[in-house]
Design an enzyme around this catalytic site. Sequence first.
Site, PDB file in Angstrom:
ATOM      1  N   ASP A   1       0.831  -1.199   0.000  1.00 59.32           N
ATOM      2  CA  ASP A   1       0.000   0.000   0.000  1.00 59.32           C
ATOM      3  C   ASP A   1       0.869   1.254   0.000  1.00 59.32           C
ATOM      4  OD1 ASP A   1      -2.010  -1.791   0.148  1.00 59.32           O
ATOM      5  OD2 ASP A   1      -2.805  -1.129   2.088  1.00 59.32           O
TER       6      ASP A   1
ATOM      7  N   GLU B   1       3.874   1.659  -1.216  1.00 62.36           N
ATOM      8  CA  GLU B   1       4.448   1.914  -2.540  1.00 62.36           C
ATOM      9  C   GLU B   1       3.400   2.500  -3.484  1.00 62.36           C
ATOM     10  OE1 GLU B   1       7.459  -1.137  -4.236  1.00 62.36           O
ATOM     11  OE2 GLU B   1       6.462  -2.100  -2.522  1.00 62.36           O
ATOM     12  N   TYR B   2       2.183   1.949  -3.381  1.00 66.79           N
ATOM     13  CA  TYR B   2       1.087   2.450  -4.205  1.00 66.79           C
ATOM     14  C   TYR B   2       0.840   3.926  -3.885  1.00 66.79           C
ATOM     15  CZ  TYR B   2      -3.533   2.862  -6.340  1.00 66.79           C
ATOM     16  OH  TYR B   2      -4.602   3.254  -7.104  1.00 66.79           O
ATOM     17  N   ASP B   3       0.769   4.238  -2.586  1.00 68.89           N
ATOM     18  CA  ASP B   3       0.562   5.628  -2.160  1.00 68.89           C
ATOM     19  C   ASP B   3       1.645   6.541  -2.711  1.00 68.89           C
ATOM     20  OD1 ASP B   3      -1.691   4.989  -0.803  1.00 68.89           O
ATOM     21  OD2 ASP B   3      -0.782   5.009   1.199  1.00 68.89           O
TER      22      ASP B   3
ATOM     23  N   SER C   1     -34.409  -6.704 -19.691  1.00 72.45           N
ATOM     24  CA  SER C   1     -34.434  -7.479 -18.457  1.00 72.45           C
ATOM     25  C   SER C   1     -34.546  -8.950 -18.843  1.00 72.45           C
ATOM     26  CB  SER C   1     -35.597  -7.045 -17.580  1.00 72.45           C
ATOM     27  OG  SER C   1     -36.787  -7.122 -18.327  1.00 72.45           O
ATOM     28  N   LEU C   2     -34.576  -9.812 -17.870  1.00 73.52           N
ATOM     29  CA  LEU C   2     -34.536 -11.245 -18.176  1.00 73.52           C
ATOM     30  C   LEU C   2     -35.835 -11.934 -17.790  1.00 73.52           C
ATOM     31  CD1 LEU C   2     -30.972 -11.902 -16.726  1.00 73.52           C
ATOM     32  CD2 LEU C   2     -31.586 -11.881 -19.155  1.00 73.52           C
TER      33      LEU C   2
ATOM     34  N   GLU D   1     -23.740 -18.057 -15.584  1.00 71.39           N
ATOM     35  CA  GLU D   1     -23.043 -17.134 -14.684  1.00 71.39           C
ATOM     36  C   GLU D   1     -23.938 -16.844 -13.494  1.00 71.39           C
ATOM     37  OE1 GLU D   1     -23.119 -14.121 -17.871  1.00 71.39           O
ATOM     38  OE2 GLU D   1     -24.232 -12.849 -16.480  1.00 71.39           O
TER      39      GLU D   1
ATOM     40  N   LYS E   1     -26.266 -14.685 -11.096  1.00 71.31           N
ATOM     41  CA  LYS E   1     -27.069 -13.472 -11.291  1.00 71.31           C
ATOM     42  C   LYS E   1     -26.867 -12.585 -10.074  1.00 71.31           C
ATOM     43  CE  LYS E   1     -31.626 -11.709 -12.412  1.00 71.31           C
ATOM     44  NZ  LYS E   1     -31.839 -10.867 -11.241  1.00 71.31           N
TER      45      LYS E   1
ATOM     46  N   ASP F   1     -27.159  -9.541  -7.503  1.00 67.78           N
ATOM     47  CA  ASP F   1     -28.278  -8.765  -7.001  1.00 67.78           C
ATOM     48  C   ASP F   1     -27.788  -7.354  -6.699  1.00 67.78           C
ATOM     49  OD1 ASP F   1     -30.860  -8.420  -6.345  1.00 67.78           O
ATOM     50  OD2 ASP F   1     -30.791  -9.490  -4.437  1.00 67.78           O
TER      51      ASP F   1
ATOM     52  N   ARG G   1     -29.517   1.578 -15.621  1.00 71.45           N
ATOM     53  CA  ARG G   1     -30.400   0.946 -16.593  1.00 71.45           C
ATOM     54  C   ARG G   1     -31.679   1.747 -16.762  1.00 71.45           C
ATOM     55  NH1 ARG G   1     -34.710  -2.372 -16.155  1.00 71.45           N
ATOM     56  NH2 ARG G   1     -35.130  -3.603 -18.015  1.00 71.45           N
TER      57      ARG G   1
ATOM     58  N   GLU H   1     -23.136  -5.096 -13.351  1.00 62.49           N
ATOM     59  CA  GLU H   1     -23.943  -4.927 -12.157  1.00 62.49           C
ATOM     60  C   GLU H   1     -23.063  -4.323 -11.060  1.00 62.49           C
ATOM     61  OE1 GLU H   1     -27.039  -6.127 -12.788  1.00 62.49           O
ATOM     62  OE2 GLU H   1     -27.991  -6.286 -10.814  1.00 62.49           O
TER      63      GLU H   1
ATOM     64  N   TYR I   1     -20.846  -8.047 -17.324  1.00 59.72           N
ATOM     65  CA  TYR I   1     -21.449  -9.296 -17.800  1.00 59.72           C
ATOM     66  C   TYR I   1     -21.880  -9.285 -19.266  1.00 59.72           C
ATOM     67  CZ  TYR I   1     -25.944  -7.038 -16.544  1.00 59.72           C
ATOM     68  OH  TYR I   1     -26.995  -6.191 -16.425  1.00 59.72           O
TER      69      TYR I   1
ATOM     70  N   LYS J   1     -33.947 -18.451 -11.024  1.00 57.25           N
ATOM     71  CA  LYS J   1     -33.799 -17.899  -9.683  1.00 57.25           C
ATOM     72  C   LYS J   1     -33.681 -18.997  -8.633  1.00 57.25           C
ATOM     73  CE  LYS J   1     -35.664 -13.888  -9.107  1.00 57.25           C
ATOM     74  NZ  LYS J   1     -35.165 -12.548  -8.821  1.00 57.25           N
TER      75      LYS J   1
ATOM     76  N   CYS K   1     -44.647   0.262  29.309  1.00 58.95           N
ATOM     77  CA  CYS K   1     -43.313  -0.063  28.809  1.00 58.95           C
ATOM     78  C   CYS K   1     -42.733  -1.228  29.617  1.00 58.95           C
ATOM     79  CB  CYS K   1     -42.405   1.158  28.924  1.00 58.95           C
ATOM     80  SG  CYS K   1     -40.675   0.788  28.596  1.00 58.95           S
TER      81      CYS K   1
ATOM     82  N   CYS L   1     -39.707   0.296  31.862  1.00 56.75           N
ATOM     83  CA  CYS L   1     -39.870   1.278  32.943  1.00 56.75           C
ATOM     84  C   CYS L   1     -41.296   1.367  33.478  1.00 56.75           C
ATOM     85  CB  CYS L   1     -39.409   2.658  32.484  1.00 56.75           C
ATOM     86  SG  CYS L   1     -40.553   3.464  31.342  1.00 56.75           S
TER      87      CYS L   1
ATOM     88  N   CYS M   1     -42.782   4.425  24.235  1.00 54.03           N
ATOM     89  CA  CYS M   1     -42.804   4.572  25.683  1.00 54.03           C
ATOM     90  C   CYS M   1     -42.804   6.068  25.998  1.00 54.03           C
ATOM     91  CB  CYS M   1     -41.558   3.909  26.264  1.00 54.03           C
ATOM     92  SG  CYS M   1     -41.195   4.418  27.947  1.00 54.03           S
TER      93      CYS M   1
ATOM     94  N   CYS N   1     -37.129   6.404  31.206  1.00 49.72           N
ATOM     95  CA  CYS N   1     -37.088   4.983  30.863  1.00 49.72           C
ATOM     96  C   CYS N   1     -35.638   4.512  30.752  1.00 49.72           C
ATOM     97  CB  CYS N   1     -37.819   4.727  29.553  1.00 49.72           C
ATOM     98  SG  CYS N   1     -37.709   3.016  29.014  1.00 49.72           S
TER      99      CYS N   1
HETATM  100  O1  JCF Z   1     -26.114 -10.433 -12.920  1.00 46.35           O
HETATM  101  C1  JCF Z   1     -27.104  -9.913 -13.409  1.00 46.35           C
HETATM  102  N1  JCF Z   1     -27.955  -9.300 -12.616  1.00 46.35           N
HETATM  103  C2  JCF Z   1     -27.335  -9.956 -14.887  1.00 46.35           C
HETATM  104  C3  JCF Z   1     -28.389  -9.258 -15.461  1.00 46.35           C
HETATM  105  C4  JCF Z   1     -26.465 -10.687 -15.686  1.00 46.35           C
HETATM  106  C5  JCF Z   1     -26.646 -10.732 -17.059  1.00 46.35           C
HETATM  107  O2  JCF Z   1     -25.825 -11.420 -17.808  1.00 46.35           O
HETATM  108  C6  JCF Z   1     -27.735 -10.038 -17.675  1.00 46.35           C
HETATM  109  C7  JCF Z   1     -28.603  -9.291 -16.848  1.00 46.35           C
HETATM  110  C8  JCF Z   1     -29.648  -8.623 -17.478  1.00 46.35           C
HETATM  111  C9  JCF Z   1     -29.811  -8.701 -18.835  1.00 46.35           C
HETATM  112  N2  JCF Z   1     -27.895 -10.094 -19.020  1.00 46.35           N
HETATM  113  C10 JCF Z   1     -28.931  -9.453 -19.598  1.00 46.35           C
HETATM  114  C11 JCF Z   1     -29.090  -9.555 -21.045  1.00 46.35           C
END
Ligand code: JCF
Length: 674
Positions: free
Chosen positions: A38, A40-42, A87-88, A120, A122, A124, A143, A180, A232, A320, A414, A417, A432, A437
């Site tokens: 770190d 050296e990076y600094d 969306s998917l 892959e 997904k 969140d 998005r 994401e 992705y 999912k 409460c 108290c 309360c 309290c």
């Molecule tokens: O990781 C995700 N939430 C994710 C969303 C990954 C993907 O490859 C996606 C996506 C939403 C749309 N691919 C598409 C086409």
Amino acid sequence: MSMSKPDKKIIEKIKNLREQINYHNYRYYVLDSPQISDAEYDRLFDQLVELEKRYPELITPDSPTQRVGAAPLQEFKTVRHSLPMLSLNKATSDEEFLDFHRRVLELSGVGEKRIKYTVEPKFDGLAVELIYRKGILAVGSTRGDGVVGEDVTQNLKTIKTIPLRLFGKNLPELIEVRGEVIMNKDDFERLNREREKAGEALFANPRNAAAGSVRQLDSKITSSRPLNMFAYGTGRVEGKKLTNHWESIQFLKDLGFKVSQYVELCQNVDQVKAYYHRLAKIRNDLPYEIDGIVIKVNEFALQEKLGELSRSPRWAVAWKFPPQQETTRVKDIIVSVGRTGALTPVAMLEPVRVGGVEVSRATLHNEDEVQKKDVRIGDTVVIQRAGDVIPEVVKVIHSRRTGKEKKFIMPQRCPVCGSRVERPEGEAIHRCTGIACPAQIKENLAHFVSKGAMDMDGLGYKFLEQMVDKKLIKDQADLYFLKKEDVMKMDRMGDKLAENILSAIDKSRRPSLTNLIYALGIRNVGYHLAGVLAKNFKSIDNLARQSVEDLTRVHEIGPIVAQSIYNFFHNPKNLKILEKLKKGGVKFPTEKAEAKKTPLSGKTFVLTGGLDSFTRDEARKIIEDLGGRVSSSVSKNTDFVVVGKDPGSKYDKALKLGVKTINEEEFKKLIGRQ
Ligand code: JCF
């Protein structure tokens, strides 16, 4: 304001520094495998900062120094995605995934053997798009509704896993990268703990925390949040031919993006199914949240043939995971009392493991929630962990009722108290009403003495609890009237310890205005807002005089916060505490007087190395509260370099330039905490 004209050597040096920093940034954040320390990076970073300061005309938007955030925006501009961000479609079972596969076979008109799927995790989080022109990040957007998103370029630039400049030769003229933005689970928990301490609203889950952090008008806030991006996919690409998804993922990796290590190419549906079950098993061990897997037809030619429905492609599906739920029994329903006196019903459960964590309590939020779900003591219930926060009861399994279950009744007194409990008009929360309290007092005291508030070192929760239980203190102000013989009444108290405690209390008698406002524990006023109030109103007395309307005139103060500030200063109990604090010797500062008085006013500090008593951020806050400034690099304009453990190159630089260095002890003396 260049001091001299840069020559070729300087330009070359800057370019070289940026390349090195970009590379080591990549090693550290993307690969998790740093090659240098770190320090050296600094050192590299500081050199670049110094050169750019001397030659500001050489600063480019892709310089690694430009990740710190820019001036706050009034609003986001909008960005139209050149290709919609789809969306998917979702699948929730083997059958639904096979339905998807059958449709792919039918519509593509090719044999089973010709179809390969990439799979892959997904993530969140929040979907974003990054546009790179000639390898330089030009625009970053959310998005949004898939067609139009928000321009969050400044914010995304602060995320270290997003390259500002792509790696490699023969970069495409243009490439749109999709990914994401996520927050890791442990970072999310840390952030929430900090927010809780500051009295700020908690994020419900890592996804909300990530989305809330990216959608900030002030990119400095985004910059302070621990965010990551996984790439992705791509949108438009010009100047590079990609023929399948797998290849584009490898390409993104080569360009310097963080790509999931779990992307795989499956030859058939059985491999996809096996992958799904494998990921479902390890999902809780991953550092981030995933809610399923994404399956894509690999060949772009086939993707095109399959085409898109209005909002989602027919060549991809999100399979999912089932939600993280478990069944258990409610042993009891208790009520807990918080700092503001809020009464929260809590289900005490037969312990069960949910998503790798043992759960024995679940919040029932409030009375209405208990009624709506009709949860009774003895019920068998389904509980779930919503994004790793406090588990909650989802529903009762009625078929398991025996008739012996007992209904929960919100107590009218409460539980701590015994004071009357009331539910203000239009609110869902019971509170309360007790002004003394112990539950509220203890929570309030813990807040009052904490860092960022009155900062009394060594007064832990157990100590405060005992003080209250032994009736030595009833409110915050009582701390300032404690005598040594009082403190000596605590368990396991020694002479020296008692003196330390009294001296910590004494030292807190000269708070900054921000700290004092924050310490009061006004509902909805965290550390940041306390600072805003200090700046705008300059003294407690002045703040106390403001009407709700006056308060809402301040940018960042909405009607709810304004009302709670007003209520606080119109509650006789609070006014009494304020008077008592003054009598106890607490100096109520005014911003102006403060600015004049301190030995730090107008002085520039640089911090290097680790301090024992403060984090960097805490030290910075203290310096700024006392009118000083903190800079990231040493120059002859630096007044003090605070040198902690294992100092970096800034220390050498200070010695070279003859800048005054002080150690932690001297620093503490300077800020009056010694
Ligand atoms: O990781 C995700 N939430 C994710 C969303 C990954 C993907 O490859 C996606 C996506 C939403 C749309 N691919 C598409 C086409």
